[in-house]
Write an enzyme that holds these catalytic residues in place. Structure first.
Site, PDB file in Angstrom:
ATOM      1  N   GLY A 190      60.860  40.638  62.388  1.00 39.10           N
ATOM      2  CA  GLY A 190      60.478  39.537  61.510  1.00 39.10           C
ATOM      3  C   GLY A 190      61.199  39.757  60.189  1.00 39.10           C
ATOM      4  N   GLY A 191      60.628  40.665  59.373  1.00 35.11           N
ATOM      5  CA  GLY A 191      61.233  40.977  58.081  1.00 35.11           C
ATOM      6  C   GLY A 191      62.658  41.493  58.211  1.00 35.11           C
ATOM      7  CG  ASP A 207      52.317  35.313  62.389  1.00 39.06           C
ATOM      8  OD1 ASP A 207      51.595  36.125  62.996  1.00 39.06           O
ATOM      9  OD2 ASP A 207      52.631  35.456  61.204  1.00 39.06           O
ATOM     10  CE  LYS A 245      59.240  36.389  55.650  1.00 41.30           C
ATOM     11  NZ  LYS A 245      58.108  37.346  55.684  1.00 41.30           N
ATOM     12  CG  HIS A 297      50.328  39.758  69.721  1.00 41.69           C
ATOM     13  ND1 HIS A 297      49.566  40.612  68.969  1.00 41.69           N
ATOM     14  CD2 HIS A 297      51.418  39.457  68.968  1.00 41.69           C
ATOM     15  CE1 HIS A 297      50.169  40.805  67.801  1.00 41.69           C
ATOM     16  NE2 HIS A 297      51.286  40.122  67.778  1.00 41.69           N
ATOM     17  CE  LYS A 323      23.292  53.046  81.149  1.00 39.12           C
ATOM     18  NZ  LYS A 323      22.250  53.278  82.178  1.00 39.12           N
TER      19      LYS A 323
END
Lengths: 397, 397
Positions: free
Chosen positions: B344-345, B161, B133, B250, B84
């Site tokens: 990643g990149g 991913d 990727k 994640h 609430k």
């Protein structure tokens, strides 16, 4: 085939470029670096910016995500369209539009407005719903007495408080069998049916077993705190044919997801459209009138998505909090006839007790449907008169 | 026994009175109206205001909720303490403290930092993790080639991913068996182990069956978009002994729950403390460095709750986005040694490709652990030199 997400992003002169980066980043990553042959292969996975509409504070952006990229479930769809974007300041997800086949994956309500009206044999007026009060810490005799008083007043539905969980004094299965007996006895005496939505709660992986057992024991409705488990969990309950009960989807916790300044889901998407698509027969949300409130426009937008024609059964809107008999004409004006009038304090706070409290509501509903002013109706209903003396009437604007 | 919730409420001169109304309203409803005998009976259910600390913009309020009122699961606890209150403008839930017995209901990570280090046989440095990727729209040969290149560069972990779901080109079970073969071959040749976290996704009621099947097929880790399903769903996976795999939690979608201005959960509670208590071996969240970012203080607070001594195994922090080899010293300074460097990149963008990209990271980690400046280490690591030429180094502040 796919889903189109409508967002509000804080306004930006290069909004289209930003949106295009998101549309690629959330699907195939990049496009211009990719060789022609691969472009052919990846085309059906590529996200597209459908439109960018400039606004003063926020721009409205529509992005299309091909269904080839995700499985047909809301966890995958949410993660795709909002998993990463939810971290961006002020990004709101206000709508999702599903293409035909994807839309057809959703079950919609099992019963919906028509099915519930049939079950209750009430076709011509809004329903009246009560909430048990103060059951926490009390035992089954308290629970039973309250149910009997409310049924005597003419309620159609009753639900557990959403914060009543499994407990020793009023165990889940005992509440079901106790209520069943009382409701059946009431039906035998009066011919009036009623639904009791028992709070289905506990661990995620026990919900189905508990709900199936509830159905076996004669439960006739379930209350479910859907946002404590996710909309997909509600969908799985709706799809389980061993359960086969109307479900009251409670909006508790949705204030986190939809009610915070700046970002989040829109209420109409979360508590309206999607709650209906996954199978809520009722959607309970804060009315715009009480101390726990959402805005009037949000409440009306929820109601619209619950009841507009879209090929699925309709879901009953259950705007809650701050509702007393004198507000019924306003409620009907705002939400239409396919409405559940839901009250706690407005029934229990009646000076003559809950039976009179429920009677006052039934009289107010009867009058409102027939366009009779409440003050007029109060002349032939002592409970309504006493309620109006206590709370007054709300002048319909 | 119970739970104490810490909130921030917009500052108010009568804050204690407001807090007391909530403490009663969310437990037994009222107190003063109740007769003495009933008070005795209800005492153990009554919520209590523990403290009210005034602030300039927001006051800090602690409310205690007795465990007698809810079942020992997060859906019940969330609904009680925030169901609430989430509708109130600007109400934030920043912490939950569980009393002993209630705390003991949580499993914590199955493996945690120590267990994972043992599995990988890496005790003395941060781990290196990569993200596949551009797999969307590509097939298993693309997936396999990428995995081989990354393993050759020395990664310890790799994950799907989070927006890669069940699909025809790289089906869930095929990804598992394909990766297993490649990882096993790599181990036979090099003696180096690696974990691949496959994205466990789909309908809520299929998760356990899919995860069990994944384990049978030789998966060695799971990626799970926990906020698309709820923390309790993660807890059920952790508790299932037929799964027995490390879980990468994640944080996708947690920006809705924690990242919006004004209200919501704190990141440290949601992505830190509770993700650890329900059993995440890794918690992946936006780093403070990238374009998808959370604040530095939020990121550090998450890390603290994942790793402070509390009787449970520790959870690896995986701050993600915007990380290149030149940032590794800063990362270690901010997050300590029990860290997963996730890129990643920063791996795929390396001018000589992903193998060199991973090698550059490993060299940067090696140097940082030994307090050797990256520019110095780059003299003996061509991949690191090339990475620094491309991205530079971040001066540790």
């Amino acid at each position: 085939m796919g889903v189109t997400a409508t967002y509000l992003f804080p306004t930006h002169p290069e909004q289209r470029k930003i949106a295009e980066q998101h549309a690629l980043g959330l699907t195939i990553g990049s496009w211009t670096d990719i060789q022609h042959l691969e472009q052919e292969q990846l085309k059906k996975h590529k996200g597209e910016v459908v439109s960018v509409e400039k606004g003063e504070v926020k721009d409205t952006i529509k992005i299309y995500y091909p269904a080839a990229n995700f499985s047909a479930d809301l966890p995958a769809i949410f993660t795709t369209v909002y998993g990463k974007l939810s971290f961006f300041e002020g990004y709101e997800l206000i709508d999702l539009t599903f293409d035909g086949e994807l839309l057809a994956q959703f079950p919609g309500p099992r019963f919906g407005v028509n099915g519930i009206r049939e079950q209750l044999n009430v076709s011509d007026r809004p329903l009246l719903k009560a909430i048990f009060k103060g059951v926490m810490g009390r035992d089954l005799s308290f629970f039973s007495a309250q149910l009997e008083e409310l049924l005597a007043g003419g309620i159609d539905l009753i639900k557990d408080d959403e914060i009543l969980f499994e407990n020793e004094l009023t165990p889940f299965y005992k509440r079901i069998t106790t209520a069943k007996e009382i409701i059946n006895r009431h039906y035998e005496h009066t011919g009036q049916r009623a639904l009791y939505a028992v709070n289905l709660s506990g661990r995620t992986n026990e919900l189905h077993e508990k709900a199936e057992r509830a159905a076996e024991l004669g439960a006739n409705a379930l209350l479910f705190n859907v946002h404590a488990y996710g909309l997909d969990a509600l969908q799985t309950l709706r799809e389980n044919n061993n359960i086969n009960l109307p479900i009251v989807a409670h909006s508790a916790l949705s204030g986190v997801l939809a009610g915070q300044a700046g970002g989040g889901f829109s209420y109409s998407l979360l508590v309206g459209k999607l709650t209906r698509l996954v199978g809520g027969d009722f959607s309970l949300f804060p009315s715009p009138y009480g101390n726990v409130a959402i805005s009037r426009s949000d409440a009306l937008a929820i109601n619209q998505t619950l009841t507009e024609e879209n090929g699925f059964e309709k879901t009953f809107a259950v705007p809650s909090a701050g509702i007393h008999p004198g507000m019924v004409p306003q409620l009907l004006k705002d939400f239409g006839d396919n409405l559940v009038v839901n009250a706690g304090g407005g029934i229990f706070g009646h000076p003559d007790g809950p039976t009179s409290g429920a009677q006052a509501f039934r009289a107010a509903i009867e009058a409102s449907v027939n366009n009779i002013p409440l003050t007029e109706a109060a002349k032939t209903s002592e409970p309504l008169k006493r309620a109006i003396d206590q709370w007054g009437t709300v002048v319909t604007s």
